[in-house]
Scaffold this motif. Structure first.
Motif, PDB file in Angstrom:
ATOM      1  N   MET A  57       9.078  -5.269   7.620  1.00 15.03           N
ATOM      2  CA  MET A  57       9.154  -3.818   7.429  1.00 15.03           C
ATOM      3  C   MET A  57       9.914  -3.476   6.149  1.00 15.03           C
ATOM      4  O   MET A  57       9.540  -2.549   5.418  1.00 15.03           O
ATOM      5  N   LEU A  58      10.961  -4.215   5.839  1.00 18.50           N
ATOM      6  CA  LEU A  58      11.722  -3.994   4.617  1.00 18.50           C
ATOM      7  C   LEU A  58      10.849  -4.236   3.385  1.00 18.50           C
ATOM      8  O   LEU A  58      10.808  -3.416   2.466  1.00 18.50           O
ATOM      9  N   ARG A  59      10.125  -5.347   3.365  1.00 12.99           N
ATOM     10  CA  ARG A  59       9.265  -5.675   2.215  1.00 12.99           C
ATOM     11  C   ARG A  59       8.138  -4.656   2.065  1.00 12.99           C
ATOM     12  O   ARG A  59       7.794  -4.262   0.952  1.00 12.99           O
ATOM     13  N   ALA A  60       7.560  -4.221   3.173  1.00 12.21           N
ATOM     14  CA  ALA A  60       6.493  -3.219   3.104  1.00 12.21           C
ATOM     15  C   ALA A  60       7.026  -1.902   2.574  1.00 12.21           C
ATOM     16  O   ALA A  60       6.386  -1.249   1.734  1.00 12.21           O
ATOM     17  N   SER A  61       8.207  -1.491   3.022  1.00 12.42           N
ATOM     18  CA  SER A  61       8.774  -0.226   2.538  1.00 12.42           C
ATOM     19  C   SER A  61       9.129  -0.323   1.062  1.00 12.42           C
ATOM     20  O   SER A  61       8.978   0.650   0.318  1.00 12.42           O
ATOM     21  N   GLN A  62       9.582  -1.481   0.591  1.00 10.43           N
ATOM     22  CA  GLN A  62       9.880  -1.647  -0.827  1.00 10.43           C
ATOM     23  C   GLN A  62       8.606  -1.577  -1.669  1.00 10.43           C
ATOM     24  O   GLN A  62       8.610  -0.994  -2.759  1.00 10.43           O
ATOM     25  N   ALA A  63       7.518  -2.144  -1.173  1.00 11.28           N
ATOM     26  CA  ALA A  63       6.248  -2.078  -1.901  1.00 11.28           C
ATOM     27  C   ALA A  63       5.732  -0.642  -1.971  1.00 11.28           C
ATOM     28  O   ALA A  63       5.266  -0.193  -3.033  1.00 11.28           O
ATOM     29  N   LEU A  65       7.579   2.049  -1.798  1.00 11.19           N
ATOM     30  CA  LEU A  65       8.487   2.758  -2.698  1.00 11.19           C
ATOM     31  C   LEU A  65       8.122   2.496  -4.151  1.00 11.19           C
ATOM     32  O   LEU A  65       8.091   3.424  -4.971  1.00 11.19           O
ATOM     33  N   GLU A  66       7.847   1.262  -4.488  1.00 15.53           N
ATOM     34  CA  GLU A  66       7.500   0.915  -5.868  1.00 15.53           C
ATOM     35  C   GLU A  66       6.253   1.657  -6.324  1.00 15.53           C
ATOM     36  O   GLU A  66       6.208   2.185  -7.435  1.00 15.53           O
ATOM     37  N   LEU A  69       6.913   5.571  -6.742  1.00 15.93           N
ATOM     38  CA  LEU A  69       7.685   5.999  -7.899  1.00 15.93           C
ATOM     39  C   LEU A  69       6.806   6.416  -9.074  1.00 15.93           C
ATOM     40  O   LEU A  69       7.262   7.123  -9.972  1.00 15.93           O
ATOM     41  N   HIS A  70       5.541   5.993  -9.079  1.00 14.66           N
ATOM     42  CA  HIS A  70       4.634   6.302 -10.184  1.00 14.66           C
ATOM     43  C   HIS A  70       3.758   7.517  -9.914  1.00 14.66           C
ATOM     44  O   HIS A  70       2.823   7.768 -10.668  1.00 14.66           O
ATOM     45  N   TYR A  71       4.035   8.263  -8.858  1.00 12.49           N
ATOM     46  CA  TYR A  71       3.238   9.437  -8.496  1.00 12.49           C
ATOM     47  C   TYR A  71       4.108  10.674  -8.413  1.00 12.49           C
ATOM     48  O   TYR A  71       5.316  10.589  -8.192  1.00 12.49           O
TER      49      TYR A  71
END
Length: 141
Positions: A57-63, A65-66, A69-71
């Motif tokens: 869940m942490l890795r999915a939320s970081q992806a 988020l990344e 950030l571009h939208y």
């Protein structure tokens, strides 16, 4: 007036709202699924499974988020997926989200209906049936 209220909340309101959505989803799904799944396992296997779930869940939320950030603020998850992965994966993602939402509704209605049925049986001594209990839970409660 509405715009002024939204501007006043700023970043804090978005963080609080996002935190509440994630916490509600994790707690809700965890309360239903984890005890049932881990009932037959030893404590160490359960702890390992929970740690692995947390890491994923942490890795999915970081992806997410990344990409987010571009939208621009207000962009939908559908827009993020379609622009990043293309229309085919956007369709697959839409179907997967619909499936997850269906399963969650089914689980909550089934669990809530069972609770209502057991409560009515304990109070009145008569069995209202699972369909009536689930319908009562869905429409009234």
């Amino acid at each position: 007036m509405q715009e002024q209220m939204g501007e006043g909340m700023g970043f804090q309101g978005n963080v609080l709202g996002g935190t509440m959505i994630i916490a509600g989803t994790a707690i809700g799904a965890g309360m239903l699924a984890l005890p049932m799944i881990s009932a037959g396992m030893w404590i160490y296997w359960s702890l390992l499974l929970m740690a692995l779930t947390w890491l994923l869940m942490l890795r999915a939320s970081q992806a997410i988020l990344e990409v987010n950030l571009h939208y621009e603020p207000g962009s939908s998850f559908h827009t993020l997926v379609q622009d990043t992965l293309g229309p085919v994966w956007s369709t697959i993602n839409g179907l997967a989200v619909a499936f997850v939402l269906y399963i969650l509704v089914y689980a909550y209605v089934s669990g809530g209906g069972s609770t209502v049925q057991q409560t009515i049986m304990a109070v009145t001594g008569s069995d209202p049936g699972m369909m009536s209990s689930s319908l009562f839970f869905s429409l009234i409660l």
